[in-house]
Write an enzyme that holds these catalytic residues in place. Structure first.
Site, PDB file in Angstrom:
ATOM      1  N   ARG A  93     -10.457  -6.204  11.432  1.00 32.37           N
ATOM      2  CA  ARG A  93     -10.832  -5.585   9.940  1.00 32.37           C
ATOM      3  C   ARG A  93     -11.142  -6.659   9.246  1.00 32.37           C
ATOM      4  O   ARG A  93     -10.540  -6.909   8.816  1.00 32.37           O
ATOM      5  CB  ARG A  93     -10.058  -4.537   8.889  1.00 32.37           C
ATOM      6  CG  ARG A  93      -9.819  -3.923   7.993  1.00 32.37           C
ATOM      7  CD  ARG A  93      -9.027  -2.872   8.384  1.00 32.37           C
ATOM      8  NE  ARG A  93      -7.858  -2.819   7.098  1.00 32.37           N
ATOM      9  CZ  ARG A  93      -7.487  -2.210   6.679  1.00 32.37           C
ATOM     10  NH1 ARG A  93      -7.140  -0.973   6.801  1.00 32.37           N
ATOM     11  NH2 ARG A  93      -5.741  -2.705   6.328  1.00 32.37           N
ATOM     12  N   ARG A  97       6.140   6.583  -1.074  1.00 35.81           N
ATOM     13  CA  ARG A  97       6.520   5.702   0.017  1.00 35.81           C
ATOM     14  C   ARG A  97       8.412   5.265   0.560  1.00 35.81           C
ATOM     15  O   ARG A  97       8.536   4.966   1.244  1.00 35.81           O
ATOM     16  CB  ARG A  97       6.008   4.322   0.258  1.00 35.81           C
ATOM     17  CG  ARG A  97       4.654   3.509  -0.006  1.00 35.81           C
ATOM     18  CD  ARG A  97       3.830   3.358   1.671  1.00 35.81           C
ATOM     19  NE  ARG A  97       3.556   2.170   1.783  1.00 35.81           N
ATOM     20  CZ  ARG A  97       2.703   1.791   2.036  1.00 35.81           C
ATOM     21  NH1 ARG A  97       1.430   2.370   1.104  1.00 35.81           N
ATOM     22  NH2 ARG A  97       1.687   0.072   1.374  1.00 35.81           N
ATOM     23  N   ARG A 113      -8.706  -8.791   4.464  1.00 34.27           N
ATOM     24  CA  ARG A 113      -7.556  -8.635   3.421  1.00 34.27           C
ATOM     25  C   ARG A 113      -6.629 -10.023   3.521  1.00 34.27           C
ATOM     26  O   ARG A 113      -5.930 -10.293   4.831  1.00 34.27           O
ATOM     27  CB  ARG A 113      -6.746  -7.733   3.867  1.00 34.27           C
ATOM     28  CG  ARG A 113      -6.896  -7.034   2.625  1.00 34.27           C
ATOM     29  CD  ARG A 113      -7.016  -5.411   2.288  1.00 34.27           C
ATOM     30  NE  ARG A 113      -5.682  -4.961   2.504  1.00 34.27           N
ATOM     31  CZ  ARG A 113      -4.848  -3.730   2.722  1.00 34.27           C
ATOM     32  NH1 ARG A 113      -5.862  -2.829   1.967  1.00 34.27           N
ATOM     33  NH2 ARG A 113      -3.794  -3.716   2.367  1.00 34.27           N
ATOM     34  N   ARG A 130       4.855  -5.562   7.673  1.00 32.87           N
ATOM     35  CA  ARG A 130       4.434  -4.202   7.101  1.00 32.87           C
ATOM     36  C   ARG A 130       4.460  -3.038   7.967  1.00 32.87           C
ATOM     37  O   ARG A 130       5.072  -2.160   6.957  1.00 32.87           O
ATOM     38  CB  ARG A 130       2.953  -4.212   6.658  1.00 32.87           C
ATOM     39  CG  ARG A 130       2.370  -5.142   5.665  1.00 32.87           C
ATOM     40  CD  ARG A 130       1.050  -5.522   5.629  1.00 32.87           C
ATOM     41  NE  ARG A 130       0.038  -4.292   4.803  1.00 32.87           N
ATOM     42  CZ  ARG A 130      -0.764  -4.313   5.367  1.00 32.87           C
ATOM     43  NH1 ARG A 130      -1.774  -4.787   5.344  1.00 32.87           N
ATOM     44  NH2 ARG A 130      -1.569  -3.574   4.146  1.00 32.87           N
ATOM     45  N   LYS A 167      -7.512   5.790   7.426  1.00 38.99           N
ATOM     46  CA  LYS A 167      -6.258   6.521   6.655  1.00 38.99           C
ATOM     47  C   LYS A 167      -7.685   6.551   5.219  1.00 38.99           C
ATOM     48  O   LYS A 167      -8.208   7.615   5.249  1.00 38.99           O
ATOM     49  CB  LYS A 167      -5.768   6.103   5.761  1.00 38.99           C
ATOM     50  CG  LYS A 167      -4.352   6.806   5.772  1.00 38.99           C
ATOM     51  CD  LYS A 167      -2.797   6.371   5.166  1.00 38.99           C
ATOM     52  CE  LYS A 167      -3.085   4.892   4.909  1.00 38.99           C
ATOM     53  NZ  LYS A 167      -2.693   4.565   3.495  1.00 38.99           N
TER      54      LYS A 167
END
Ligand code: AMP
Length: 209
Positions: free
Chosen positions: A127, A88, A155, A166, A13
């Site tokens: 990532r 969201r 992260r 999540r 994204k």
């Protein structure tokens, strides 16, 4: 143009958002980025948000709505924006609707990038982020250049268990807003598998560009 970008973490994204922003000349407003900035500033609002974010939970609607409404009223957002990660939940979508109605604006497209959860887990665990430039890399698919390899970080909410939470939460929370925009004919479903360029082409095609 006012565009919403919907997709769980790890769907590419961020990269797609950068390209849309450059081509259309609109700001990219990411609720996750704004919240992380609020947390690192150490403001009381940030402290509150951090308690939820570090557990992979959604930050309460009233907090997020306040932060995003303030951001979309900034002068650079008058030409439009690419809103990423917001809304969201249904109350967030309704708050956005109300704000748009008041200013006589409307959403043009809602882009939903779709990637199977198993694929997201593989992509996200590898990532890494460069804290200096905020650029995103992947240890296998897009490794950081050797000169910055030592400084890239993971992260804290990208670890396996937090990520699974999540994703479950993302699907639970967003399905009502997806229906909300689908019923209005604004939803564009974009398969997120393939190269960044292929996904980008699908995005332009879905918007008739
Ligand atoms: P993201 O960078 O979009 O994956 O967001 C990171 C975290 O910020 C999420 O796991 C949530 O804790 C929080 N967050 C971001 N956007 C929202 C939102 N619209 N509503 C509630 N929490 C959010």
């Amino acid at each position: 143009m006012r565009i919403l970008l919907i997709g769980p973490p790890g769907t590419g994204k961020g990269t797609q958002a950068d390209r849309i922003k450059s081509r259309l000349g609109i700001p990219h407003i990411s609720s996750g980025d704004i919240l992380r900035a609020t947390v690192s500033e150490g403001a009381p609002l940030g402290k509150q948000a951090d308690d939820y974010m570090s557990q992979g939970l959604l930050v309460p609607d009233n907090l997020v709505i306040e932060i995003i409404m303030e951001r979309i009223l900034q002068p650079d957002a008058r030409v439009g924006y690419l809103l990423d990660g917001f809304p969201r939940t249904r109350p967030q979508a309704e708050a956005l609707d109300l704000a748009l109605e008041r200013s006589n604006f409307q959403i043009d497209h809602v882009l939903k990038i779709e990637v199977p959860d198993e694929q997201i887990i593989i992509r996200t665990i590898g990532r890494r982020i460069d804290p200096v430039t905020n650029k995103i890399y992947h240890i296998k698919f897009n490794p950081p250049p050797p000169e910055i390899a030592d400084r890239v970080i993971q992260r804290s909410d990208d670890d396996g268990e937090t990520l699974k939470r999540r994703l479950i939460k993302f699907h639970e929370d967003t399905s009502p807003i997806i229906d909300f925009y689908d019923q209005r004919g604004l939803l564009r479903k974009i398969p997120g598998i393939g190269t960044m360029a292929e996904v980008q082409n699908r995005i332009w095609a879905s918007m008739g560009k």
